[in-house]
Design a protein around this motif. Sequence first.
Motif, mmCIF file in Angstrom:
data_model
loop_
_atom_site.group_PDB
_atom_site.id
_atom_site.type_symbol
_atom_site.label_atom_id
_atom_site.label_comp_id
_atom_site.label_asym_id
_atom_site.label_seq_id
_atom_site.Cartn_x
_atom_site.Cartn_y
_atom_site.Cartn_z
ATOM 1 N N UNK A 101 -3.637 21.950 -12.929
ATOM 2 C CA UNK A 101 -2.844 21.224 -13.854
ATOM 3 C C UNK A 101 -2.930 19.717 -13.164
ATOM 4 N N UNK A 102 -3.253 19.464 -11.943
ATOM 5 C CA UNK A 102 -3.184 18.129 -11.423
ATOM 6 C C UNK A 102 -4.280 17.219 -12.057
ATOM 7 N N UNK A 103 -3.998 16.267 -12.809
ATOM 8 C CA UNK A 103 -4.926 15.719 -13.718
ATOM 9 C C UNK A 103 -5.757 14.840 -12.963
ATOM 10 N N UNK A 145 -7.168 15.721 -10.059
ATOM 11 C CA UNK A 145 -8.364 16.751 -9.676
ATOM 12 C C UNK A 145 -9.231 17.035 -10.828
ATOM 13 N N UNK A 146 -8.823 17.099 -12.045
ATOM 14 C CA UNK A 146 -9.491 17.453 -13.289
ATOM 15 C C UNK A 146 -10.369 16.221 -13.609
ATOM 16 N N UNK A 147 -9.673 14.930 -13.656
ATOM 17 C CA UNK A 147 -10.600 13.650 -13.923
ATOM 18 C C UNK A 147 -11.758 13.588 -12.760
ATOM 19 N N UNK A 148 -11.565 13.943 -11.697
ATOM 20 C CA UNK A 148 -12.666 13.687 -10.763
ATOM 21 C C UNK A 148 -13.779 14.662 -11.067
ATOM 22 N N UNK A 149 -13.537 15.643 -11.473
ATOM 23 C CA UNK A 149 -14.521 16.554 -11.853
ATOM 24 C C UNK A 149 -15.486 16.018 -12.955
ATOM 25 N N UNK A 150 -15.111 15.400 -13.921
ATOM 26 C CA UNK A 150 -15.694 14.641 -15.036
ATOM 27 C C UNK A 150 -16.240 13.469 -14.517
ATOM 28 N N UNK A 151 -15.638 12.572 -13.698
ATOM 29 C CA UNK A 151 -16.255 11.360 -13.228
ATOM 30 C C UNK A 151 -17.079 11.454 -12.011
ATOM 31 N N UNK A 152 -16.897 12.475 -11.176
ATOM 32 C CA UNK A 152 -17.957 12.566 -9.776
ATOM 33 C C UNK A 152 -19.242 13.638 -10.180
ATOM 34 N N UNK A 153 -18.755 14.678 -11.137
ATOM 35 C CA UNK A 153 -19.812 15.773 -11.404
ATOM 36 C C UNK A 153 -20.328 15.880 -12.796
ATOM 37 N N UNK A 199 -1.423 11.583 -23.059
ATOM 38 C CA UNK A 199 -0.193 11.375 -22.545
ATOM 39 C C UNK A 199 -0.112 10.882 -21.183
ATOM 40 N N UNK A 200 -1.190 11.371 -20.414
ATOM 41 C CA UNK A 200 -1.328 11.122 -19.117
ATOM 42 C C UNK A 200 -2.677 10.291 -18.838
ATOM 43 N N UNK A 201 -2.912 9.186 -19.548
ATOM 44 C CA UNK A 201 -4.049 8.616 -19.625
ATOM 45 C C UNK A 201 -4.176 7.730 -18.479
ATOM 46 N N UNK A 202 -3.075 7.425 -17.570
ATOM 47 C CA UNK A 202 -3.482 6.518 -16.389
ATOM 48 C C UNK A 202 -4.401 7.267 -15.339
ATOM 49 N N UNK A 213 7.904 10.225 -11.074
ATOM 50 C CA UNK A 213 7.253 10.271 -12.513
ATOM 51 C C UNK A 213 5.857 10.789 -12.381
ATOM 52 N N UNK A 214 5.126 10.695 -11.115
ATOM 53 C CA UNK A 214 3.792 11.301 -10.818
ATOM 54 C C UNK A 214 3.912 12.823 -10.473
ATOM 55 N N UNK A 215 5.068 13.185 -10.006
ATOM 56 C CA UNK A 215 5.498 14.723 -9.858
ATOM 57 C C UNK A 215 5.717 15.198 -11.223
ATOM 58 N N UNK A 216 6.196 14.706 -12.221
ATOM 59 C CA UNK A 216 6.635 15.281 -13.501
ATOM 60 C C UNK A 216 5.459 15.362 -14.154
ATOM 61 N N UNK A 217 4.581 14.444 -14.041
ATOM 62 C CA UNK A 217 3.156 14.474 -14.663
ATOM 63 C C UNK A 217 2.089 15.397 -14.321
ATOM 64 N N UNK A 218 2.505 16.128 -12.782
ATOM 65 C CA UNK A 218 1.499 17.094 -12.533
ATOM 66 C C UNK A 218 0.514 16.429 -11.679
ATOM 67 N N UNK A 219 0.818 15.043 -11.224
ATOM 68 C CA UNK A 219 -0.150 14.434 -10.500
ATOM 69 C C UNK A 219 -0.058 14.422 -8.801
ATOM 70 N N UNK A 220 1.044 15.090 -8.482
ATOM 71 C CA UNK A 220 1.125 15.132 -7.082
ATOM 72 C C UNK A 220 1.779 16.475 -6.953
#
Length: 221
Positions: free
Chosen positions: A97-99, A101-109, A150-153, A214-221
């Motif tokens: 659920x950590x965005x 980490x998911x974003x890096x899969x699209x960006x890097x691979x 929602x988590x577009x940052x 904020x970032x913990x609530x968003x699942x980014x940390x």
Amino acid sequence: MNNKVLIADYFDCISLSVQQTLNKNNFFETNEAKCCDDAFLKIKKAIYDNKPYKLLISSLNFKDDYRNSKLNSGEELISAIKKIQPDIKIIVFSEEVKTYRIQSLFNNYNINAFVYKGRNSLIELEKAIQATFVEKIKPVSEFEALLYHKYSVNITEYDHSLLKLVSFGYRLDEISKDFKKLKIKPFGESSIEKNINKLRISFNAKNSAHLIAIVKDMGLL
């Protein structure tokens, strides 16, 4: 048409469910692997036999089976496979659920799809598989809509490392020393402070404590 699919997942029940989803119309030739090393070897052998896999469906987290493994995560597996078969299609099927980490899969691979293991996940997976094979734009699941709207940052691995140390209460000089030791750039105190301020602005945070909340609530940390 090449319709070979490899399913890489530690749990038998997950692999079985995915295979049942794939085999509804007897169109796919499926195989499975319970660890990353085995999955890599199967991909490599298929290339050698001139019968490469078209699609990899992989989890991100694999349990340690006490073997001396070379590849220990879905990211490591994907990275290794992309080096020997850049054109293979990849769907990540995970409870992650950590965005960042998911974003890096699209960006890097350049993965083709991410499907969250949860409610209606097999339905979402089936849609992603069908879209991937017919070369169409994949449907956006409810989870992905949450991810991209929602988590577009977008935060980088550098940002994540920085936020992690800030959450531990590290001072600027301590973060600088850690980054320098780990060869994470930029590691100058002024650059680190600028990045923290940039993140505060991006997340509309009043201070560092508010930013971490904020970032913990968003699942980014």
